[in-house]
Design a protein around this motif. Structure first.
Motif, PDB file in Angstrom:
ATOM      1  N   ILE A  42       1.434  14.360 -13.596  1.00 44.86           N
ATOM      2  CA  ILE A  42       0.466  14.707 -14.640  1.00 44.86           C
ATOM      3  C   ILE A  42       0.007  16.159 -14.488  1.00 44.86           C
ATOM      4  O   ILE A  42       0.107  16.955 -15.430  1.00 44.86           O
ATOM      5  CB  ILE A  42      -0.743  13.752 -14.600  1.00 44.86           C
ATOM      6  N   ILE A  43      -0.510  16.493 -13.290  1.00 46.05           N
ATOM      7  CA  ILE A  43      -1.104  17.816 -13.086  1.00 46.05           C
ATOM      8  C   ILE A  43      -0.057  18.917 -13.181  1.00 46.05           C
ATOM      9  O   ILE A  43      -0.151  19.824 -14.026  1.00 46.05           O
ATOM     10  CB  ILE A  43      -1.828  17.880 -11.730  1.00 46.05           C
ATOM     11  N   TYR A  44       0.950  18.857 -12.328  1.00 48.74           N
ATOM     12  CA  TYR A  44       1.956  19.912 -12.316  1.00 48.74           C
ATOM     13  C   TYR A  44       2.977  19.732 -13.440  1.00 48.74           C
ATOM     14  O   TYR A  44       3.568  20.707 -13.906  1.00 48.74           O
ATOM     15  CB  TYR A  44       2.668  19.952 -10.955  1.00 48.74           C
ATOM     16  N   GLY A  45       3.158  18.471 -13.872  1.00 52.16           N
ATOM     17  CA  GLY A  45       4.104  18.222 -14.962  1.00 52.16           C
ATOM     18  C   GLY A  45       3.682  18.889 -16.256  1.00 52.16           C
ATOM     19  O   GLY A  45       4.508  19.456 -16.976  1.00 52.16           O
ATOM     20  N   ILE A  46       2.379  18.826 -16.553  1.00 52.60           N
ATOM     21  CA  ILE A  46       1.867  19.462 -17.771  1.00 52.60           C
ATOM     22  C   ILE A  46       2.073  20.973 -17.719  1.00 52.60           C
ATOM     23  O   ILE A  46       2.518  21.596 -18.693  1.00 52.60           O
ATOM     24  CB  ILE A  46       0.376  19.123 -17.958  1.00 52.60           C
ATOM     25  N   LEU A  47       1.755  21.559 -16.553  1.00 54.03           N
ATOM     26  CA  LEU A  47       1.902  23.014 -16.410  1.00 54.03           C
ATOM     27  C   LEU A  47       3.368  23.434 -16.483  1.00 54.03           C
ATOM     28  O   LEU A  47       3.712  24.436 -17.119  1.00 54.03           O
ATOM     29  CB  LEU A  47       1.286  23.468 -15.088  1.00 54.03           C
ATOM     30  N   LEU A  48       4.246  22.657 -15.835  1.00 51.79           N
ATOM     31  CA  LEU A  48       5.675  22.989 -15.868  1.00 51.79           C
ATOM     32  C   LEU A  48       6.253  22.814 -17.268  1.00 51.79           C
ATOM     33  O   LEU A  48       7.144  23.572 -17.673  1.00 51.79           O
ATOM     34  CB  LEU A  48       6.446  22.110 -14.876  1.00 51.79           C
ATOM     35  N   THR A  80       0.837  -1.211   0.000  1.00 48.91           N
ATOM     36  CA  THR A  80       0.000   0.000   0.000  1.00 48.91           C
ATOM     37  C   THR A  80       0.866   1.254   0.000  1.00 48.91           C
ATOM     38  O   THR A  80       0.560   2.233  -0.698  1.00 48.91           O
ATOM     39  CB  THR A  80      -0.918   0.014   1.234  1.00 48.91           C
ATOM     40  N   PHE A  81       1.944   1.216   0.773  1.00 52.31           N
ATOM     41  CA  PHE A  81       2.858   2.362   0.845  1.00 52.31           C
ATOM     42  C   PHE A  81       3.416   2.710  -0.533  1.00 52.31           C
ATOM     43  O   PHE A  81       3.374   3.873  -0.957  1.00 52.31           O
ATOM     44  CB  PHE A  81       4.005   2.045   1.814  1.00 52.31           C
ATOM     45  N   PHE A  82       3.914   1.703  -1.242  1.00 45.90           N
ATOM     46  CA  PHE A  82       4.507   1.966  -2.558  1.00 45.90           C
ATOM     47  C   PHE A  82       3.445   2.342  -3.593  1.00 45.90           C
ATOM     48  O   PHE A  82       3.701   3.180  -4.475  1.00 45.90           O
ATOM     49  CB  PHE A  82       5.305   0.748  -3.030  1.00 45.90           C
ATOM     50  N   ILE A  83       2.263   1.753  -3.482  1.00 48.76           N
ATOM     51  CA  ILE A  83       1.187   2.091  -4.424  1.00 48.76           C
ATOM     52  C   ILE A  83       0.763   3.546  -4.253  1.00 48.76           C
ATOM     53  O   ILE A  83       0.627   4.290  -5.235  1.00 48.76           O
ATOM     54  CB  ILE A  83      -0.022   1.153  -4.226  1.00 48.76           C
ATOM     55  N   ILE A  84       0.570   3.968  -2.996  1.00 44.36           N
ATOM     56  CA  ILE A  84       0.138   5.347  -2.753  1.00 44.36           C
ATOM     57  C   ILE A  84       1.231   6.335  -3.148  1.00 44.36           C
ATOM     58  O   ILE A  84       0.944   7.389  -3.738  1.00 44.36           O
ATOM     59  CB  ILE A  84      -0.262   5.533  -1.276  1.00 44.36           C
ATOM     60  N   CYS A  85       2.485   6.011  -2.832  1.00 43.00           N
ATOM     61  CA  CYS A  85       3.595   6.883  -3.270  1.00 43.00           C
ATOM     62  C   CYS A  85       3.616   7.002  -4.783  1.00 43.00           C
ATOM     63  O   CYS A  85       3.819   8.095  -5.322  1.00 43.00           O
ATOM     64  CB  CYS A  85       4.932   6.328  -2.765  1.00 43.00           C
ATOM     65  N   GLY A  86       3.389   5.872  -5.463  1.00 41.01           N
ATOM     66  CA  GLY A  86       3.350   5.898  -6.927  1.00 41.01           C
ATOM     67  C   GLY A  86       2.199   6.715  -7.470  1.00 41.01           C
ATOM     68  O   GLY A  86       2.356   7.475  -8.439  1.00 41.01           O
ATOM     69  N   LEU A  87       1.024   6.589  -6.835  1.00 43.25           N
ATOM     70  CA  LEU A  87      -0.139   7.364  -7.270  1.00 43.25           C
ATOM     71  C   LEU A  87       0.053   8.853  -7.025  1.00 43.25           C
ATOM     72  O   LEU A  87      -0.338   9.680  -7.862  1.00 43.25           O
ATOM     73  CB  LEU A  87      -1.392   6.872  -6.544  1.00 43.25           C
ATOM     74  N   LEU A  88       0.660   9.185  -5.875  1.00 47.84           N
ATOM     75  CA  LEU A  88       0.952  10.598  -5.598  1.00 47.84           C
ATOM     76  C   LEU A  88       1.911  11.163  -6.634  1.00 47.84           C
ATOM     77  O   LEU A  88       1.714  12.269  -7.159  1.00 47.84           O
ATOM     78  CB  LEU A  88       1.548  10.744  -4.198  1.00 47.84           C
ATOM     79  N   TRP A  89       2.972  10.409  -6.925  1.00 46.61           N
ATOM     80  CA  TRP A  89       3.950  10.854  -7.915  1.00 46.61           C
ATOM     81  C   TRP A  89       3.298  11.010  -9.293  1.00 46.61           C
ATOM     82  O   TRP A  89       3.556  11.987 -10.002  1.00 46.61           O
ATOM     83  CB  TRP A  89       5.105   9.869  -7.988  1.00 46.61           C
ATOM     84  N   LEU A  90       2.429  10.040  -9.641  1.00 44.41           N
ATOM     85  CA  LEU A  90       1.744  10.101 -10.939  1.00 44.41           C
ATOM     86  C   LEU A  90       0.833  11.316 -11.011  1.00 44.41           C
ATOM     87  O   LEU A  90       0.795  12.015 -12.032  1.00 44.41           O
ATOM     88  CB  LEU A  90       0.938   8.818 -11.152  1.00 44.41           C
TER      89      LEU A  90
END
Length: 212
Positions: free
Chosen positions: A191-197, A177-187
């Motif tokens: 996506i959101i801030y990566g597109i803007l940056l 769960t820890f790695f899944i949530i970290c991965g989802l947060l990173w994703l």
């Protein structure tokens, strides 16, 4: 930015049927786009703050009682307070970046503010992921170091289960769960801030090339 590329090509043509754009015209277009991007970063940050605040309000008190048995409730409260303080700091920085870009009147100033905004966003993304990682690690170390209480709280009622097997399975689930949530947060941030940056970086490169 395709329209900007077309405008630049048009600006360099010797003969064209459209009016030529000056250096200032193209600068103003880049400035407007950059200002809009930073404004959206600021808005998204506030939306995230409101979302997590609303989520905390709907969490039942009984859920937090579980952490009280591990003496983690005070730690959770202190962490939340510090988190909100740091979030307000980031919101202030995003607002400051937005206002800074809005009042820019030179190319160098705009480029500096774009760099500053990129750094602020990167710090914000890493802060959120690292905070989740630290809280999860502290919680899990504390809980698994007290297996008796963990079994009392987490084991299914009226079901005969082997305590060692249950703890091992729960540990595997927590790690996954820890790695899944970290991965989802990173994703999400990617996506959101990566597109803007990415759009902001393109504006920065356009400003670098705005010397024709």
């Amino acid at each position: 930015m395709k329209e900007l590329d077309l405008l630049k090509k048009d600006w360099n043509k010797k003969e064209t049927k459209f009016p030529k754009l000056s250096y200032n015209d193209i600068y103003k277009l880049i400035h407007k786009k950059s200002s809009s991007i930073v404004k959206w970063i600021f808005i998204i940050c506030i939306a995230e703050l409101l979302f997590w605040t609303a989520l905390n309000l709907v969490i039942p008190e009984s859920y937090l009682d579980i952490y009280a048995k591990f003496h983690l409730k005070k730690f959770l409260l202190i962490t939340q307070v510090l988190h909100y303080v740091i979030l307000f700091v980031f919101i202030f920085l995003f607002y400051k970046n937005f206002k800074g870009i809005c009042v820019n009147d030179t190319t160098n100033d705009l480029m500096k503010n774009i760099i500053k905004t990129r750094r602020t966003v990167n710090c914000y993304v890493y802060y959120n992921i690292i905070l989740y990682a630290i809280i999860s690690i502290v919680f899990n170390i504390t809980m698994f170091s007290q297996p008796e209480i963990l079994l009392e709280v987490m084991s299914p009622k009226d079901v005969d289960v082997d305590s060692n097997t249950f703890i091992n399975v729960l540990l595997i689930v927590q790690i996954a769960t820890f790695f899944i949530i970290c991965g989802l947060l990173w994703l999400y941030y990617r996506i959101i801030y990566g597109i803007l940056l990415k759009r902001l970086n393109k504006n920065y490169k356009e400003l670098e090339n705005l010397d024709f």
